[in-house]
Design a protein around this motif. Structure first.
Motif, PDB file in Angstrom:
ATOM      1  N   GLU A 265       1.083 -20.401   6.313  1.00 37.92           N
ATOM      2  CA  GLU A 265       1.211 -19.606   5.082  1.00 37.92           C
ATOM      3  C   GLU A 265       2.291 -18.549   5.221  1.00 37.92           C
ATOM      4  N   PHE A 266       2.442 -17.995   6.409  1.00 42.61           N
ATOM      5  CA  PHE A 266       3.499 -17.014   6.647  1.00 42.61           C
ATOM      6  C   PHE A 266       4.876 -17.637   6.463  1.00 42.61           C
ATOM      7  N   TYR A 267       5.091 -18.826   7.015  1.00 47.22           N
ATOM      8  CA  TYR A 267       6.387 -19.478   6.867  1.00 47.22           C
ATOM      9  C   TYR A 267       6.662 -19.869   5.418  1.00 47.22           C
ATOM     10  N   LYS A 268       5.642 -20.274   4.696  1.00 43.87           N
ATOM     11  CA  LYS A 268       5.829 -20.562   3.273  1.00 43.87           C
ATOM     12  C   LYS A 268       6.236 -19.304   2.522  1.00 43.87           C
ATOM     13  N   PHE A 269       5.579 -18.194   2.831  1.00 42.66           N
ATOM     14  CA  PHE A 269       5.895 -16.923   2.184  1.00 42.66           C
ATOM     15  C   PHE A 269       7.304 -16.466   2.540  1.00 42.66           C
ATOM     16  N   TRP A 270       7.651 -16.618   3.795  1.00 44.11           N
ATOM     17  CA  TRP A 270       8.992 -16.237   4.255  1.00 44.11           C
ATOM     18  C   TRP A 270      10.051 -17.044   3.502  1.00 44.11           C
ATOM     19  N   TYR A 271       9.854 -18.353   3.448  1.00 42.67           N
ATOM     20  CA  TYR A 271      10.849 -19.196   2.771  1.00 42.67           C
ATOM     21  C   TYR A 271      10.923 -18.889   1.271  1.00 42.67           C
ATOM     22  N   SER A 272       9.798 -18.725   0.624  1.00 45.69           N
ATOM     23  CA  SER A 272       9.804 -18.463  -0.824  1.00 45.69           C
ATOM     24  C   SER A 272      10.401 -17.100  -1.148  1.00 45.69           C
ATOM     25  N   ILE A 289      10.063  -8.476   4.484  1.00 47.78           N
ATOM     26  CA  ILE A 289       8.681  -8.891   4.225  1.00 47.78           C
ATOM     27  C   ILE A 289       7.716  -8.488   5.337  1.00 47.78           C
ATOM     28  N   LYS A 290       8.198  -8.076   6.494  1.00 48.25           N
ATOM     29  CA  LYS A 290       7.271  -7.701   7.581  1.00 48.25           C
ATOM     30  C   LYS A 290       6.420  -6.499   7.196  1.00 48.25           C
ATOM     31  N   PHE A 291       6.862  -5.744   6.187  1.00 49.32           N
ATOM     32  CA  PHE A 291       6.082  -4.612   5.697  1.00 49.32           C
ATOM     33  C   PHE A 291       5.154  -5.001   4.548  1.00 49.32           C
ATOM     34  N   ASP A 292       5.259  -6.215   4.062  1.00 50.17           N
ATOM     35  CA  ASP A 292       4.513  -6.634   2.870  1.00 50.17           C
ATOM     36  C   ASP A 292       3.014  -6.702   3.170  1.00 50.17           C
ATOM     37  N   PRO A 293       2.182  -6.170   2.291  1.00 50.73           N
ATOM     38  CA  PRO A 293       0.724  -6.232   2.506  1.00 50.73           C
ATOM     39  C   PRO A 293       0.198  -7.661   2.642  1.00 50.73           C
ATOM     40  N   PHE A 294       0.924  -8.629   2.094  1.00 47.42           N
ATOM     41  CA  PHE A 294       0.477 -10.016   2.192  1.00 47.42           C
ATOM     42  C   PHE A 294       0.371 -10.464   3.649  1.00 47.42           C
ATOM     43  N   ILE A 295       1.279  -9.992   4.490  1.00 51.59           N
ATOM     44  CA  ILE A 295       1.249 -10.369   5.908  1.00 51.59           C
ATOM     45  C   ILE A 295      -0.043  -9.889   6.553  1.00 51.59           C
ATOM     46  N   GLU A 296      -0.420  -8.665   6.237  1.00 53.58           N
ATOM     47  CA  GLU A 296      -1.664  -8.134   6.795  1.00 53.58           C
ATOM     48  C   GLU A 296      -2.871  -8.884   6.260  1.00 53.58           C
ATOM     49  N   SER A 297      -2.823  -9.249   4.967  1.00 55.46           N
ATOM     50  CA  SER A 297      -3.947  -9.979   4.374  1.00 55.46           C
ATOM     51  C   SER A 297      -4.126 -11.363   4.991  1.00 55.46           C
TER      52      SER A 297
END
Length: 373
Positions: A265-272, A289-297
């Motif tokens: 899911e992280f790689y999908k988010f990174w690519y998108s 994106i490393k600061f994005d709350p999605f990564i923590e979630s």
């Protein structure tokens, strides 16, 4: 043929089609009492329905939007498409990829991945130095058995086959990656994003990987220095001293990723996120994106690797008794890279030639950067 049968028949036709009616049908229609406007409206309606039906086909979806499966549709070589000049292996290049990965994988399905284009594959260039570092490193020669070189063009593939056991051809239709990709040009950006999406596909196939740029010299086995509990760990241009500090400046040229739901899911988010930050390359986007709350979630465990072990020309490893890898980062131009990589290898050979007592007592330093300043 009734209208429903006609529609279903057209939906079986591949997406690259042209709608045309036989001459006999045209004459029948012209003799009909149905008004011409109704016929035009009906034809347009059928065309729209066809497009709507075809839009549900996987061919219409980018790989980043797929939620499962292996979205290789943007890589014609994996499909054995007619545009690929690389020979396929029986059931197609997807089967060849699976075969190459299976043969190269460690017991835990970990592979080492490097990408290569013609510019870096020419004789006496980057690929030769890269492979030599494995051969002269400490505990690294055996890792060649687990290295898969992914060639981005035909000449790179054929050179790989001359030099190495595990090679795979990844050709992208409409894009030419054979020349040196100058930093931040269109070709460079496309190459980086294609590479990232390919790596995501490997995770979906269940493979862990260490990705390495070919301008990284492997001097020691890095696996003992990896964090056991991390999903995603990455080298840095500059290291803050804290492996959990997201203020570190990562370099996506070297990373170790474990295949699981979080990393996929992280790689999908990174690519998108390339659409959120257009015009930026994947490393810049990672820094956003490393600061994005999605990564923590996601619960992703991200770690940053110490430059004492995973150094580079931006921040060289200071102790040759500890160094695992050295990257020709912070360096522009192939000639400059080749010059400094050659000196780097020579410095390592000099270090290896020292008696053990001198290795531990002397402060041996690199003579690089030189041209990469």
């Amino acid at each position: 043929m009734n209208p429903v049968t006609l529609l279903l028949s057209f939906q079986k036709i591949p997406i690259s089609f042209a709608i045309s009616f036989p001459a006999t049908s045209a004459s029948m229609l012209s003799e009909s009492t149905v008004p011409r406007a109704v016929l035009v409206f009906a034809s347009i309606s059928v065309f729209i329905l066809l497009l709507y039906g075809a839009s549900d086909s996987p061919r219409f979806h980018s790989s980043s939007s797929s939620s499962s499966g292996y979205s290789f549709n943007i890589f014609p070589s994996l499909l054995g498409g007619s545009d690929s000049k690389i020979p396929t292996n029986g059931g197609g290049d997807y089967n060849k990829l699976e075969k190459v990965l299976k043969e190269a994988a460690m017991e835990d399905k970990t592979v080492i991945i490097a990408t290569l284009n013609e510019a870096w594959a020419a004789p006496n260039t980057v690929i030769d130095l890269f492979l030599e570092s494995f051969r002269i490193g400490q505990g690294t020669r055996r890792l060649l058995d687990h290295l898969v070189i992914v060639a981005l063009d035909e000449k790179a593939y054929r050179r790989c086959m001359e030099l190495h056991t595990h090679c795979f051809a990844l050709v992208t239709q409409g894009l030419d990656f054979h020349d040196e990709a100058y930093f931040m040009t269109h070709v460079y950006l496309e190459m980086m994003w294609r590479r990232l999406d390919f790596l995501r596909s490997l995770l979906e196939m269940g493979y862990n990987f260490v990705f390495t740029d070919a301008d990284i010299m492997w001097f020691r086995d890095p696996f003992p220095r990896f964090f056991l509990d991390a999903d995603f760990q990455i080298a840095c241009d500059y290291f803050s001293g804290n492996s959990s500090d997201i203020q570190n400046r990562p370099n996506r040229g070297f990373n170790y990723v474990k295949s699981n739901k979080r990393s996929i899911e992280f790689y999908k988010f990174w690519y998108s996120s390339r659409e959120t930050y257009p015009g930026f390359h994947d490393q810049d986007v990672l820094n956003f994106i490393k600061f994005d709350p999605f990564i923590e979630s996601l619960g992703l465990k991200m770690r940053f690797l110490d430059t004492a072990f995973f150094g580079g020309l931006c921040e060289p490893s200071k102790d040759l008794n500890l160094v695992c890898t050295m990257h020709a980062n912070c360096c522009f131009g192939l000639d400059s890279k080749l010059h400094d990589l050659g000196i780097m290898l020579q410095d390592w050979k000099t270090f290896l030639s020292l008696p053990p007592t001198l290795k531990r007592s002397l402060s041996v330093s690199w003579r690089v950067p030189q041209n990469c300043r």
